[in-house]
Write a protein that holds these residues in place. Structure first.
Motif, short mmCIF file in Angstrom:
data_model
loop_
_atom_site.label_atom_id
_atom_site.label_comp_id
_atom_site.label_asym_id
_atom_site.label_seq_id
_atom_site.Cartn_x
_atom_site.Cartn_y
_atom_site.Cartn_z
N ARG A 80 0.83 -1.20 0.00
CA ARG A 80 0.00 0.00 0.00
C ARG A 80 0.86 1.25 0.00
O ARG A 80 0.60 2.19 -0.72
CB ARG A 80 -0.93 -0.02 1.23
N TYR A 81 1.91 1.25 0.82
CA TYR A 81 2.82 2.40 0.86
C TYR A 81 3.96 2.08 -0.09
O TYR A 81 4.99 1.57 0.32
CB TYR A 81 3.32 2.64 2.28
N LEU A 89 8.50 1.43 7.85
CA LEU A 89 7.22 1.81 8.47
C LEU A 89 7.21 1.39 9.93
O LEU A 89 6.81 2.16 10.80
CB LEU A 89 6.05 1.17 7.71
N GLU A 252 -6.09 5.25 16.13
CA GLU A 252 -7.04 5.54 15.05
C GLU A 252 -7.75 6.88 15.31
O GLU A 252 -7.86 7.71 14.43
CB GLU A 252 -8.11 4.45 14.97
N ILE A 256 -2.69 8.90 15.21
CA ILE A 256 -1.29 8.77 15.62
C ILE A 256 -0.62 7.70 14.77
O ILE A 256 -1.14 6.60 14.64
CB ILE A 256 -1.20 8.38 17.12
N PRO A 257 0.51 8.02 14.15
CA PRO A 257 1.14 7.05 13.25
C PRO A 257 1.90 5.96 14.00
O PRO A 257 3.10 5.82 13.85
CB PRO A 257 2.09 7.91 12.41
N GLN A 261 -2.19 1.63 14.25
CA GLN A 261 -2.87 2.16 13.09
C GLN A 261 -2.42 1.46 11.81
O GLN A 261 -3.23 1.13 10.95
CB GLN A 261 -2.65 3.67 12.98
N PHE A 262 -1.12 1.24 11.70
CA PHE A 262 -0.63 0.57 10.49
C PHE A 262 -1.15 -0.86 10.41
O PHE A 262 -1.41 -1.39 9.33
CB PHE A 262 0.90 0.59 10.44
N ARG A 265 -4.88 -0.59 9.26
CA ARG A 265 -4.92 -0.19 7.84
C ARG A 265 -4.37 -1.31 6.97
O ARG A 265 -4.89 -1.60 5.90
CB ARG A 265 -4.09 1.07 7.60
N LEU A 268 -6.94 -4.02 6.52
CA LEU A 268 -8.05 -3.61 5.64
C LEU A 268 -7.59 -3.51 4.19
O LEU A 268 -8.35 -3.79 3.27
CB LEU A 268 -8.63 -2.28 6.11
N ASN A 269 -6.36 -3.07 3.98
CA ASN A 269 -5.86 -2.90 2.61
C ASN A 269 -5.25 -4.17 2.03
O ASN A 269 -4.73 -4.14 0.92
CB ASN A 269 -4.78 -1.81 2.58
#
Lengths: 307, 543
Positions: A80-81, A89, A252, A256-257, A261-262, A265, A268-269
């Motif tokens: 994704r990134y 990451l 979320e 906040i990174p 959160q990663f 995400r 989901l991705n």
């Protein structure tokens, strides 16, 4: 000691392998793929993308390639990134999560123990009831409710604190997330402390201390606090777990990174490599922590060293 | 006792780790006191800042700030000159000649040349790039064959005649080419930079930009920091010095951060708070028609919907779209009685035959149709409706379930699935019957919607295949005269609407909260808002 450590490290490898296999199979078993969208890619482009990310190989081949890259410390590119690798990451996100969790933990223990002790000493007074009502509320309200309410009052209405993460520098941006994360633990620890403190205060050795003319502060500090802390210490493990899972929600909500959160995400991705990377990272962390803890036991407790 | 010690040790380790990490915390750069900074909310991180690897709407927002195509859009959505100062089109509509600005520069001072554009368009269709939007310029000579790997990228119908003249040759007239050339996927990349850094050319510090801003740093999940590109040809007209695109995935958090003054512009407005926001911030709320359609598709490969247009029409008619947009979504969406949204350039969408009937008349009509199809009180139609997990989707599905039940006696089973699961099921077309989907236009032309329903389009989710529709689309593609082309496209849509492969429910609107201090905001159907067109009123100048 060194032999013991090496033995333990080698022993951890099958565990980690099992985690990797299970995680790998699970992410690949989830329907959909990282490049699926309502806008379907032309078949040639899709094939080119899958080839670029080695997704066209049979799953077992993908797994072996993944393992051999992992052995070289390469967790692969994120799907994704696309400008970032998974290691990057995780490297950016982990310090953020760690800081957040550690501060929440310290806050929870500090405030929880203090509040619980005060409530125990002022048992059945107004103060006690206020503290315990607060504690009950803190336990009952989930993080995803507390956090927006805090934001609404302290950040939006009063504008004392930042409402989000990015663009706000320094410690101020930690305050609300840490409070939101710590609050349920503060409440739980306060209740634990109060109950155990009341027990301890009623015991004979405290009565003796009192009879010898010791003041309340001295009694609590030198005699009662230590035994009263035992249940709280046992609760540290579950508390750390709760803060880890809670941080997924808090990260979320505040944007906040962090790892949480990663992780969400990524799932989901269908960012296979990112999800796998985070799972493996967490698993390794737990294995290493346990090893360090056991080694330190040896330092603390000579009986273990002899074994 | 052991477990207590263990816990204590955990705490000590944690504290030590924190202390270590603290030492390595970066201290972020703080903008100078005079710099004006715009804070924008962004719902997700871009996939990449490589224009050929990006995909999402949000990536487009960032890329339009740091790059520039041959053409661009004005704040109100008119096509304007970009890196090209002027262009001409041959009489047959097949050859486009662009004259680039001599003063256009990359952020390192290199001139932006026609060769760079040619290189980038070839890179877009090169299978080795695996660009999401490789088929964007499919009508350029040889583009399809190159994407399919049948010809080398060098055969693409683009030619840099000299440093400042670019010629694009089309296989068939494509009047929306100019609109396509505003899309980030057609933006130039710097060939020298790619040669020097390879895939790392997009990384902080390496990325060269030819737009009004350059990318200073990108913290995934947090913020993309942009600053003025001093080399940009129109730098003098850029008012805002720095732009921060804050990645805030939660819509509610965007709203809160905007209310706290931390964001100047939000990417979205949360559906649940929309009514309140409209009441409280009527001046700051910008709602505008958007080129997007929310629809339910039928699986046309299986019963009961295969070869059964009457049944599909009955279900389409029985939905009271006015109720949907007023009571369920309530954000100014327009009820959809066509496939192409209104507001598309040089096009007037035809409407369903029943669009002018009252809902009561439609219901009566729908009941006749479903009876003809063989369903009734004794033999009710039983169908499954699939959509992805979300509050809005759920509410719409519940409302439609009730409407179908009331009007037609249809028993609808609601199935909500995670988005990726839904996509996989829809694409497989095996278990699906009725499913949610949506389509956002890529460029301002009816073709971006209608081509979706061509039988060879991979994103044709219902698997609609009508040779007459396809041939009308082919006819339209051959027309040089825009008026004639429009006639064919409208005829194609009429054909499509009569077949009911989909139920268009409503047309999207764009929704943003814009701080009163932001000057120059314009609403437009593409929802493009270049930061370079905006400025910030001096502090204290606004109420």
């Amino acid at each position: 000691m060194l032999r013991y450590a090496l033995k333990r490290l080698l022993g951890a490898i099958p565990t980690l392998l099992l985690v990797i296999v299970l995680a790998f199979l699970m992410v690949h078993a989830a329907p959909g793929g990282p490049f699926d969208d309502a806008r379907v890619l032309p078949p040639e482009t899709r094939a080119a993308l899958e080839a670029a990310y080695n997704l066209d190989a049979p799953v077992y081949r993908q797994f072996l390639d993944y393992l051999s890259n992992l052995a070289r410390g390469d967790m692969g590119p994120s799907y994704r990134y696309r400008d970032h690798t998974v290691s990057e990451l995780i490297g950016n996100a982990f310090p953020v999560s760690l800081k957040l969790g550690a501060m929440a933990m310290l806050l929870a223990v500090g405030v929880g123990v203090a509040a619980g002790t005060v409530a125990a000493l002022r048992r059945n007074t107004m103060l006690d009831r206020i503290v315990m009502t607060f504690a009950m509320t803190g336990i009952s309200i989930p993080v995803f409710v507390i956090a927006p309410v805090l934001v609404l009052f302290l950040a939006v209405k009063l504008q004392w604190l930042p409402a989000g993460w990015s663009g706000n520098e320094g410690m101020a941006r930690f305050v609300l997330p840490v409070i939101a994360l710590a609050l349920p633990q503060v409440a739980y620890i306060a209740r634990l402390t109060r109950a155990s403190m009341i027990d301890v205060l009623a015991s004979d050795f405290i009565r003796t201390a009192r009879a010898q003319g010791l003041g309340t502060v001295a009694i609590v500090r030198y005699h009662a606090l230590k035994p009263a802390m035992l249940p709280v210490l046992s609760y540290m493990g579950p508390a750390i777990a709760a803060i880890l899972t809670g941080s997924v929600v808090v990260e979320e909500i505040f944007g906040i990174p962090g790892l949480g959160q990663f992780f969400v995400r990524g799932a989901l991705n269908r960012d296979y490599t990112l999800v796998l990377g985070i799972v493996i990272f967490y698993a390794t962390l737990v294995v290493l922590l346990n090893l360090v803890v056991d080694l330190m036991y040896g330092v603390i407790d000579p009986r273990i060293r002899r074994r | 006792m052991i477990s207590k010690k263990r816990a204590l040790v955990y705490l000590v380790i944690l504290a030590a780790a924190v202390a270590v990490v603290w030492q390595y915390q970066n201290v972020p750069q703080v903008a100078g006191p005079t710099a004006s900074v715009l804070h924008r909310g962004l719902l997700t991180d871009p996939e990449s800042v490589d224009p050929h690897k990006a995909r999402s709407v949000q990536a487009g927002v960032v890329l339009r700030d740091i790059g520039e195509g041959l053409l661009s859009y004005s704040p109100t959505g008119e096509l304007v000159a970009g890196a090209a100062k002027e262009w001409s089109i041959s009489d047959d509509g097949l050859v486009y000649t662009f004259h680039l600005r001599e003063e256009a520069r990359w952020s390192n001072g290199d001139p932006v040349t026609a060769q760079h554009f040619a290189f980038s368009l070839r890179r877009l269709v090169d299978p080795a790039t695996a660009a999401f939007y490789s088929s964007m310029i499919a009508d350029v000579v040889n583009a399809r064959a190159i994407v399919a790997g049948e010809k080398p990228p060098s055969e693409l119908g683009v030619e840099a005649v000299d440093d400042h003249t670019l010629v694009i040759t089309l296989a068939r007239p494509t009047p929306y080419l100019l609109s396509l050339l505003t899309s980030p996927s057609t933006f130039p990349v710097h060939p020298g930079s790619i040669a020097a850094h390879g895939d790392a050319f997009t990384r902080d510090g390496n990325l060269l930009s030819n737009g009004a801003y350059k990318l200073d740093s990108w913290e995934p999940g947090s913020v993309l920091a942009l600053s003025r590109n001093e080399q940009y040809w129109n730098n003098a007209a850029t008012a805002i010095d720095e732009v921060r695109h804050h990645v805030v995935t939660q819509e509610m958090t965007q709203l809160n951060r905007w209310r706290a003054g931390e964001l100047d512009i939000t990417d979205v407005v949360p559906p649940d708070s929309f009514a309140k926001v409209r009441e409280e911030y009527s001046q700051e709320l910008h709602v505008a028609p958007y080129l997007g359609v929310y629809y339910y598709g039928f699986n046309l490969t299986r019963p009961p919907f295969k070869d059964n247009p009457e049944l599909r029409e009955a279900l389409s008619m029985a939905i009271d779209r006015e109720v949907l947009v007023e009571s369920i979504t309530g954000r100014g969406e327009a009820p959809a009685y066509s496939w192409v949204p209104p507001g598309v350039d040089n096009y007037e969408p035809p409407r369903f035959d029943y669009a002018d009937e009252s809902q009561d008349e439609r219901n009566a009509h729908a009941r006749r149709l479903i009876a003809q199809a063989g369903y009734g009180a004794k033999n009710p139609l039983q169908i499954e409706l699939r959509y992805n997990t979300s509050d809005t989707q759920q509410r719409i599905a519940l409302a439609i379930q009730a409407m179908w039940k009331d009007v037609l006696g249809v028993e609808t089973t609601l199935i909500n699935e995670e988005f990726q699961v839904l996509l996989a099921n829809v694409a497989a077309a095996e278990v699906t019957q009725v499913f949610f989907s949506s389509w956002i236009g890529d460029y301002n032309d009816a073709h971006t919607f209608l081509s979706l329903m061509e039988s060879n389009n991979a994103s044709n989710m219902p698997r609609y295949a009508n040779p007459h529709f396809d041939s009308l689309m082919q006819d339209a593609a051959r027309q040089v005269d825009p008026m004639l082309r429009r006639v064919f496209l409208e005829e194609a849509e009429r054909e499509l609407l009569a077949d009911h492969p989909v139920i268009p429910l409503y047309f999207y609107v764009s929704k943003h909260l814009v701080s009163p201090k932001v000057v120059g905001w314009g609403d437009n159907v593409l929802d493009y808002h270049y930061s370079q067109h905006l400025s910030l009123a001096p502090a204290g100048a606004t109420p």
